[in-house]
Design a protein around this motif. Structure first.
Motif, PDB file in Angstrom:
ATOM      1  N   ARG A  25      -9.144   1.910  18.041  1.00 11.94           N
ATOM      2  CA  ARG A  25      -8.176   0.903  18.411  1.00 11.94           C
ATOM      3  C   ARG A  25      -6.820   1.480  18.788  1.00 11.94           C
ATOM      4  O   ARG A  25      -5.876   0.749  19.054  1.00 11.94           O
ATOM      5  CB  ARG A  25      -7.962  -0.041  17.213  1.00 11.94           C
ATOM      6  N   ALA A  26      -6.690   2.796  18.830  1.00 13.95           N
ATOM      7  CA  ALA A  26      -5.358   3.406  18.901  1.00 13.95           C
ATOM      8  C   ALA A  26      -4.503   2.902  20.057  1.00 13.95           C
ATOM      9  O   ALA A  26      -3.339   2.531  19.865  1.00 13.95           O
ATOM     10  CB  ALA A  26      -5.484   4.928  18.974  1.00 13.95           C
ATOM     11  N   GLY A  79      -4.853  -6.852  15.556  1.00 12.40           N
ATOM     12  CA  GLY A  79      -4.767  -8.182  14.972  1.00 12.40           C
ATOM     13  C   GLY A  79      -3.678  -8.294  13.926  1.00 12.40           C
ATOM     14  O   GLY A  79      -3.011  -9.325  13.811  1.00 12.40           O
ATOM     15  N   LEU A  80      -3.470  -7.223  13.171  1.00 12.11           N
ATOM     16  CA  LEU A  80      -2.430  -7.223  12.147  1.00 12.11           C
ATOM     17  C   LEU A  80      -1.062  -6.912  12.731  1.00 12.11           C
ATOM     18  O   LEU A  80      -0.039  -7.308  12.170  1.00 12.11           O
ATOM     19  CB  LEU A  80      -2.786  -6.207  11.058  1.00 12.11           C
ATOM     20  N   LEU A  81      -1.044  -6.202  13.861  1.00 13.06           N
ATOM     21  CA  LEU A  81       0.231  -5.797  14.465  1.00 13.06           C
ATOM     22  C   LEU A  81       0.836  -6.863  15.365  1.00 13.06           C
ATOM     23  O   LEU A  81       2.046  -6.914  15.553  1.00 13.06           O
ATOM     24  CB  LEU A  81       0.023  -4.511  15.273  1.00 13.06           C
ATOM     25  N   ARG A  82       0.015  -7.748  15.907  1.00 14.23           N
ATOM     26  CA  ARG A  82       0.460  -8.627  16.989  1.00 14.23           C
ATOM     27  C   ARG A  82       1.561  -9.601  16.581  1.00 14.23           C
ATOM     28  O   ARG A  82       2.240 -10.151  17.449  1.00 14.23           O
ATOM     29  CB  ARG A  82      -0.720  -9.411  17.559  1.00 14.23           C
ATOM     30  N   SER A  83       1.762  -9.828  15.299  1.00 12.65           N
ATOM     31  CA  SER A  83       2.837 -10.732  14.869  1.00 12.65           C
ATOM     32  C   SER A  83       4.069  -9.971  14.376  1.00 12.65           C
ATOM     33  O   SER A  83       5.047 -10.590  13.952  1.00 12.65           O
ATOM     34  CB  SER A  83       2.333 -11.659  13.759  1.00 12.65           C
ATOM     35  N   ALA A  84       4.038  -8.642  14.443  1.00  8.24           N
ATOM     36  CA  ALA A  84       5.160  -7.840  13.947  1.00  8.24           C
ATOM     37  C   ALA A  84       6.330  -7.886  14.922  1.00  8.24           C
ATOM     38  O   ALA A  84       6.149  -7.959  16.131  1.00  8.24           O
ATOM     39  CB  ALA A  84       4.712  -6.397  13.747  1.00  8.24           C
ATOM     40  N   ASP A  85       7.524  -7.820  14.372  1.00  3.20           N
ATOM     41  CA  ASP A  85       8.726  -7.715  15.192  1.00  3.20           C
ATOM     42  C   ASP A  85       9.129  -6.243  15.235  1.00  3.20           C
ATOM     43  O   ASP A  85       9.624  -5.690  14.264  1.00  3.20           O
ATOM     44  CB  ASP A  85       9.859  -8.551  14.599  1.00  3.20           C
ATOM     45  N   LEU A  86       8.902  -5.604  16.376  1.00  3.20           N
ATOM     46  CA  LEU A  86       9.192  -4.184  16.524  1.00  3.20           C
ATOM     47  C   LEU A  86      10.324  -3.942  17.512  1.00  3.20           C
ATOM     48  O   LEU A  86      10.463  -2.839  18.041  1.00  3.20           O
ATOM     49  CB  LEU A  86       7.921  -3.437  16.975  1.00  3.20           C
ATOM     50  N   GLY A  87      11.136  -4.938  17.745  1.00  3.71           N
ATOM     51  CA  GLY A  87      12.201  -4.841  18.733  1.00  3.71           C
ATOM     52  C   GLY A  87      13.079  -3.611  18.549  1.00  3.71           C
ATOM     53  O   GLY A  87      13.741  -3.464  17.523  1.00  3.71           O
ATOM     54  N   ALA A 183     -16.598  -5.377  13.476  1.00  9.51           N
ATOM     55  CA  ALA A 183     -17.014  -6.762  13.238  1.00  9.51           C
ATOM     56  C   ALA A 183     -17.650  -6.935  11.863  1.00  9.51           C
ATOM     57  O   ALA A 183     -17.490  -7.977  11.218  1.00  9.51           O
ATOM     58  CB  ALA A 183     -17.980  -7.208  14.333  1.00  9.51           C
ATOM     59  N   GLN A 184     -18.352  -5.896  11.404  1.00  2.00           N
ATOM     60  CA  GLN A 184     -19.057  -5.984  10.122  1.00  2.00           C
ATOM     61  C   GLN A 184     -18.211  -5.545   8.936  1.00  2.00           C
ATOM     62  O   GLN A 184     -18.671  -5.576   7.791  1.00  2.00           O
ATOM     63  CB  GLN A 184     -20.332  -5.131  10.189  1.00  2.00           C
ATOM     64  N   GLY A 185     -16.975  -5.133   9.207  1.00  2.00           N
ATOM     65  CA  GLY A 185     -16.109  -4.711   8.117  1.00  2.00           C
ATOM     66  C   GLY A 185     -16.428  -3.344   7.554  1.00  2.00           C
ATOM     67  O   GLY A 185     -16.012  -3.014   6.435  1.00  2.00           O
ATOM     68  N   VAL A 186     -17.172  -2.537   8.330  1.00  2.00           N
ATOM     69  CA  VAL A 186     -17.498  -1.180   7.866  1.00  2.00           C
ATOM     70  C   VAL A 186     -16.227  -0.341   7.781  1.00  2.00           C
ATOM     71  O   VAL A 186     -16.051   0.463   6.866  1.00  2.00           O
ATOM     72  CB  VAL A 186     -18.527  -0.521   8.809  1.00  2.00           C
ATOM     73  N   ARG A 187     -15.342  -0.526   8.744  1.00  2.00           N
ATOM     74  CA  ARG A 187     -14.068   0.182   8.742  1.00  2.00           C
ATOM     75  C   ARG A 187     -13.036  -0.635   7.961  1.00  2.00           C
ATOM     76  O   ARG A 187     -13.095  -1.864   7.927  1.00  2.00           O
ATOM     77  CB  ARG A 187     -13.584   0.413  10.179  1.00  2.00           C
ATOM     78  N   GLN A 188     -12.078   0.048   7.390  1.00  2.00           N
ATOM     79  CA  GLN A 188     -11.039  -0.621   6.631  1.00  2.00           C
ATOM     80  C   GLN A 188      -9.782  -0.806   7.480  1.00  2.00           C
ATOM     81  O   GLN A 188      -9.616  -0.174   8.515  1.00  2.00           O
ATOM     82  CB  GLN A 188     -10.713   0.187   5.377  1.00  2.00           C
ATOM     83  N   GLY A 189      -8.900  -1.691   7.008  1.00  2.00           N
ATOM     84  CA  GLY A 189      -7.689  -1.974   7.775  1.00  2.00           C
ATOM     85  C   GLY A 189      -7.991  -2.719   9.049  1.00  2.00           C
ATOM     86  O   GLY A 189      -7.468  -2.390  10.110  1.00  2.00           O
ATOM     87  N   VAL A 190      -8.846  -3.745   8.958  1.00  2.00           N
ATOM     88  CA  VAL A 190      -9.349  -4.453  10.134  1.00  2.00           C
ATOM     89  C   VAL A 190      -8.984  -5.935  10.044  1.00  2.00           C
ATOM     90  O   VAL A 190      -9.033  -6.533   8.975  1.00  2.00           O
ATOM     91  CB  VAL A 190     -10.882  -4.306  10.246  1.00  2.00           C
ATOM     92  N   HIS A 191      -8.635  -6.512  11.190  1.00  2.00           N
ATOM     93  CA  HIS A 191      -8.447  -7.955  11.318  1.00  2.00           C
ATOM     94  C   HIS A 191      -9.658  -8.521  12.054  1.00  2.00           C
ATOM     95  O   HIS A 191     -10.214  -7.854  12.939  1.00  2.00           O
ATOM     96  CB  HIS A 191      -7.163  -8.242  12.100  1.00  2.00           C
ATOM     97  N   PRO A 192     -10.091  -9.747  11.734  1.00  2.00           N
ATOM     98  CA  PRO A 192     -11.272 -10.321  12.399  1.00  2.00           C
ATOM     99  C   PRO A 192     -11.158 -10.401  13.917  1.00  2.00           C
ATOM    100  O   PRO A 192     -12.176 -10.432  14.613  1.00  2.00           O
ATOM    101  CB  PRO A 192     -11.374 -11.721  11.786  1.00  2.00           C
ATOM    102  N   ASP A 193      -9.936 -10.433  14.446  1.00  2.41           N
ATOM    103  CA  ASP A 193      -9.759 -10.535  15.894  1.00  2.41           C
ATOM    104  C   ASP A 193      -9.677  -9.185  16.599  1.00  2.41           C
ATOM    105  O   ASP A 193      -9.489  -9.140  17.819  1.00  2.41           O
ATOM    106  CB  ASP A 193      -8.474 -11.311  16.213  1.00  2.41           C
ATOM    107  N   ASP A 194      -9.813  -8.093  15.871  1.00  2.00           N
ATOM    108  CA  ASP A 194      -9.583  -6.778  16.476  1.00  2.00           C
ATOM    109  C   ASP A 194     -10.491  -6.498  17.673  1.00  2.00           C
ATOM    110  O   ASP A 194     -10.027  -6.016  18.715  1.00  2.00           O
ATOM    111  CB  ASP A 194      -9.750  -5.662  15.429  1.00  2.00           C
TER     112      ASP A 194
END
Length: 233
Positions: A25-26, A79-87, A183-194
């Motif tokens: 996802r980088a 999915g976890l980053l998309r709401s962050a304010d990184l201005g 999708a299966q949650g095998v990896r950690q640090g994942v959002h369902p929309d990733d």
């Protein structure tokens, strides 16, 4: 245009132009970071370097693959980053494959980092650059990751020809092992929309170029030429 597709370990010489692909996802995350206002992204060689950079610059935002960890502000999830304010912020990014691939070609004259979300902008930049040779660095799964290969092939087709449809390339990426693991949650640090976010073709209008600034490899967004400046679409 001579096009090559190589894994990181297959890079035996410095390419003139390199497109480093990490869909999941980088570089999807990197594009989202810029969309959320980040000024630049420093690509770290190691977790220790990322933590050291964060310690030296407490206002920087450090992120990594996997679960949350002390010293890091975020994980490598669109999915976890998309709401962050990184201005106006600087992001330090260390991932398993994407950042490693970019650093492997840091001496190239042009280094572009890409995923589906910036595919057309990347292709336009390659068209206007009119390079004789382009090396696509396929970062995942030792150069065999289907999602990265599909994206690299799509960008290459868009850069060298007209009328290429994304559907088949996106389907290949959606059926990849990486997509299944996310999708299966095998990896950690994942959002369902990733997975869905990683497969949004041309979500953003910019390409992303990495250059050496002193000892650091720094990624920044760059405007893509207008379609009129490149080959017909």
């Amino acid at each position: 245009m001579d096009v090559r597709f190589l894994g990181i370990a297959e890079l035996v010489e410095v390419p003139s132009v390199a497109v480093v692909v990490d869909v999941m996802r980088a570089f999807t995350v990197a594009a989202w970071a810029f969309a959320r206002g980040a000024e630049k992204i420093v690509l770290a060689e190691s977790l220790d370097e990322a933590l050291a950079l964060k310690a030296s610059h407490p206002d920087w935002v450090a992120l990594k693959d996997g679960p949350p960890a002390p010293g890091f502000d975020m994980v490598n999830s669109p999915g976890l980053l998309r709401s962050a304010d990184l201005g106006g912020r600087t992001v330090v990014q260390k991932t398993t494959a994407g950042t490693v691939g970019a650093l492997a070609v840091k001496e190239a004259s042009l280094v572009l980092c890409a995923g589906f979300v910036v595919a057309e902008a990347t292709a336009r930049l390659l068209r206007t650059r009119a390079s004789d040779s382009v090396t696509f660095v396929v970062t995942g799964d030792e150069g065999q990751a289907d999602e990265d290969l599909a994206c690299a092939h799509y960008i290459a087709r868009r850069a060298t020809g007209a009328g290429t449809d994304a559907a088949g390339f996106l389907r290949r990426a959606a059926e990849s092992r990486a997509a299944a693991e996310l999708a299966q949650g095998v990896r950690q640090g994942v959002h369902p929309d990733d997975v869905a976010l990683c497969l949004e073709v041309d979500r953003f209008p910019f390409a992303m170029a990495a250059v050496l600034e002193g000892s650091l490899m720094v990624l920044r967004p760059c405007a893509a030429p207008s379609p009129a400046d490149g080959a017909p679409i």
